[in-house]
Motif scaffolding. Sequence first.
Motif, PDB file in Angstrom:
ATOM      1  N   UNK A 119       0.837  -1.204   0.000  1.00 47.59           N
ATOM      2  CA  UNK A 119       0.000   0.000   0.000  1.00 47.59           C
ATOM      3  C   UNK A 119       0.871   1.253   0.000  1.00 47.59           C
ATOM      4  N   UNK A 120       1.893   1.272   0.845  1.00 50.31           N
ATOM      5  CA  UNK A 120       2.787   2.438   0.910  1.00 50.31           C
ATOM      6  C   UNK A 120       3.625   2.555  -0.363  1.00 50.31           C
ATOM      7  N   UNK A 121       4.084   1.425  -0.896  1.00 45.29           N
ATOM      8  CA  UNK A 121       4.878   1.454  -2.130  1.00 45.29           C
ATOM      9  C   UNK A 121       4.055   2.022  -3.289  1.00 45.29           C
ATOM     10  N   UNK A 122       2.799   1.599  -3.396  1.00 39.29           N
ATOM     11  CA  UNK A 122       1.932   2.125  -4.449  1.00 39.29           C
ATOM     12  C   UNK A 122       1.673   3.609  -4.206  1.00 39.29           C
TER      13      UNK A 122
ATOM     14  N   UNK B 163       4.400   5.662  -5.575  1.00 43.44           N
ATOM     15  CA  UNK B 163       4.254   5.757  -7.036  1.00 43.44           C
ATOM     16  C   UNK B 163       3.184   6.791  -7.404  1.00 43.44           C
ATOM     17  N   UNK B 164       2.063   6.766  -6.676  1.00 47.38           N
ATOM     18  CA  UNK B 164       1.007   7.758  -6.929  1.00 47.38           C
ATOM     19  C   UNK B 164       1.523   9.170  -6.719  1.00 47.38           C
ATOM     20  N   UNK B 165       2.266   9.368  -5.641  1.00 49.30           N
ATOM     21  CA  UNK B 165       2.802  10.698  -5.342  1.00 49.30           C
ATOM     22  C   UNK B 165       3.761  11.168  -6.440  1.00 49.30           C
ATOM     23  N   UNK B 166       4.579  10.259  -6.955  1.00 48.17           N
ATOM     24  CA  UNK B 166       5.514  10.628  -8.020  1.00 48.17           C
ATOM     25  C   UNK B 166       4.754  11.026  -9.289  1.00 48.17           C
ATOM     26  N   UNK B 167       3.722  10.283  -9.632  1.00 49.67           N
ATOM     27  CA  UNK B 167       2.908  10.622 -10.804  1.00 49.67           C
ATOM     28  C   UNK B 167       2.208  11.957 -10.582  1.00 49.67           C
ATOM     29  N   UNK B 168       1.636  12.123  -9.402  1.00 50.07           N
ATOM     30  CA  UNK B 168       0.926  13.362  -9.071  1.00 50.07           C
ATOM     31  C   UNK B 168       1.877  14.559  -9.163  1.00 50.07           C
TER      32      UNK B 168
ATOM     33  N   UNK C 142       0.125  18.041  -0.238  1.00 51.28           N
ATOM     34  CA  UNK C 142      -0.636  17.303  -1.251  1.00 51.28           C
ATOM     35  C   UNK C 142       0.090  16.020  -1.644  1.00 51.28           C
ATOM     36  N   UNK C 143       1.401  16.079  -1.719  1.00 54.00           N
ATOM     37  CA  UNK C 143       2.182  14.885  -2.070  1.00 54.00           C
ATOM     38  C   UNK C 143       2.105  13.847  -0.946  1.00 54.00           C
ATOM     39  N   UNK C 144       2.151  14.310   0.280  1.00 59.75           N
ATOM     40  CA  UNK C 144       2.028  13.384   1.414  1.00 59.75           C
ATOM     41  C   UNK C 144       0.658  12.715   1.421  1.00 59.75           C
ATOM     42  N   UNK C 145      -0.359  13.469   1.051  1.00 58.05           N
ATOM     43  CA  UNK C 145      -1.700  12.888   0.954  1.00 58.05           C
ATOM     44  C   UNK C 145      -1.723  11.772  -0.082  1.00 58.05           C
ATOM     45  N   UNK C 146      -1.117  12.000  -1.235  1.00 56.81           N
ATOM     46  CA  UNK C 146      -1.102  10.977  -2.286  1.00 56.81           C
ATOM     47  C   UNK C 146      -0.400   9.706  -1.795  1.00 56.81           C
TER      48      UNK C 146
ATOM     49  N   UNK D 117      -0.376   8.574   1.122  1.00 60.42           N
ATOM     50  CA  UNK D 117      -1.143   7.892   2.171  1.00 60.42           C
ATOM     51  C   UNK D 117      -2.497   7.341   1.703  1.00 60.42           C
ATOM     52  N   UNK D 118      -2.850   7.556   0.445  1.00 59.37           N
ATOM     53  CA  UNK D 118      -4.197   7.193  -0.007  1.00 59.37           C
ATOM     54  C   UNK D 118      -4.558   5.730   0.267  1.00 59.37           C
ATOM     55  N   UNK D 119      -3.689   4.813  -0.058  1.00 59.36           N
ATOM     56  CA  UNK D 119      -4.018   3.396   0.142  1.00 59.36           C
ATOM     57  C   UNK D 119      -3.752   2.928   1.566  1.00 59.36           C
ATOM     58  N   UNK D 120      -3.189   3.791   2.389  1.00 57.48           N
ATOM     59  CA  UNK D 120      -2.962   3.441   3.793  1.00 57.48           C
ATOM     60  C   UNK D 120      -4.210   3.684   4.647  1.00 57.48           C
ATOM     61  N   UNK D 121      -5.272   4.193   4.042  1.00 58.65           N
ATOM     62  CA  UNK D 121      -6.493   4.494   4.787  1.00 58.65           C
ATOM     63  C   UNK D 121      -7.194   3.229   5.276  1.00 58.65           C
ATOM     64  N   UNK D 122      -6.904   2.092   4.662  1.00 62.52           N
ATOM     65  CA  UNK D 122      -7.548   0.830   5.043  1.00 62.52           C
ATOM     66  C   UNK D 122      -6.511  -0.284   4.996  1.00 62.52           C
ATOM     67  N   UNK D 123      -6.701  -1.327   5.792  1.00 57.80           N
ATOM     68  CA  UNK D 123      -5.741  -2.434   5.793  1.00 57.80           C
ATOM     69  C   UNK D 123      -5.698  -3.224   4.490  1.00 57.80           C
TER      70      UNK D 123
END
Length: 188
Positions: free
Chosen positions: A57-60, A63-68, A79-83, A85-91
């Motif tokens: 989740x963190x690795x993806x 990647x999202x943050x880099x694309x963003x 905003x980059x930190x938010x990107x 953490x997006x998949x870290x919202x759930x297990x």
Amino acid sequence: MSLLDIILTRRSVSSKDMCEPGPSPEQLQTLLRAAHRVPDHGKIGPWRFVIFQGDARAAFGRELAAIYQAENPDAPEKALELQKSLLLRAPLVIAVISTAGPHVKVPEWEQVLSAGAACQNILIAAHTMGFGAQWLTEWYSYNDKVKNLLNMEPHHRVAGFIYIGSFAEKPEERVRPSLEERVSYWGQ
């Protein structure tokens, strides 16, 4: 609870309100088996699933943050930190990929609907297990670079990212659109 009670009480739980524990490996397999049992004209399975759990989740997210950042060079660090953490919202996060495309027998629209039904079956199965779940399609569901990360073909589409986890407080019921305004009886 009967199956009908489960369906009538299903409610999305916001991914920001989810916490550990998530589904066990056995429960994950049950969720996927439920998704696999949807109507599927022609038995072509016009969907696939990408699982995000643990460190993936963190690795993806990185990647999202880099694309963003590449697409929004002036984006603030917050905003980059938010990107990230997006998949870290759930297990557990399950990406449902619609692989609908031209077929000799099965209309593409039916294939798309089958992928949507797979998402719904995951939501219902998660609710049955006592987990919260939320079906999201945020910017990364529509981004071509993210599609490449997910090894998607050009005609594939993300049907949704399904976030699944435990929750501390049961969500309040929300106001729903009027059912009476959405039902008509043909010929009357």
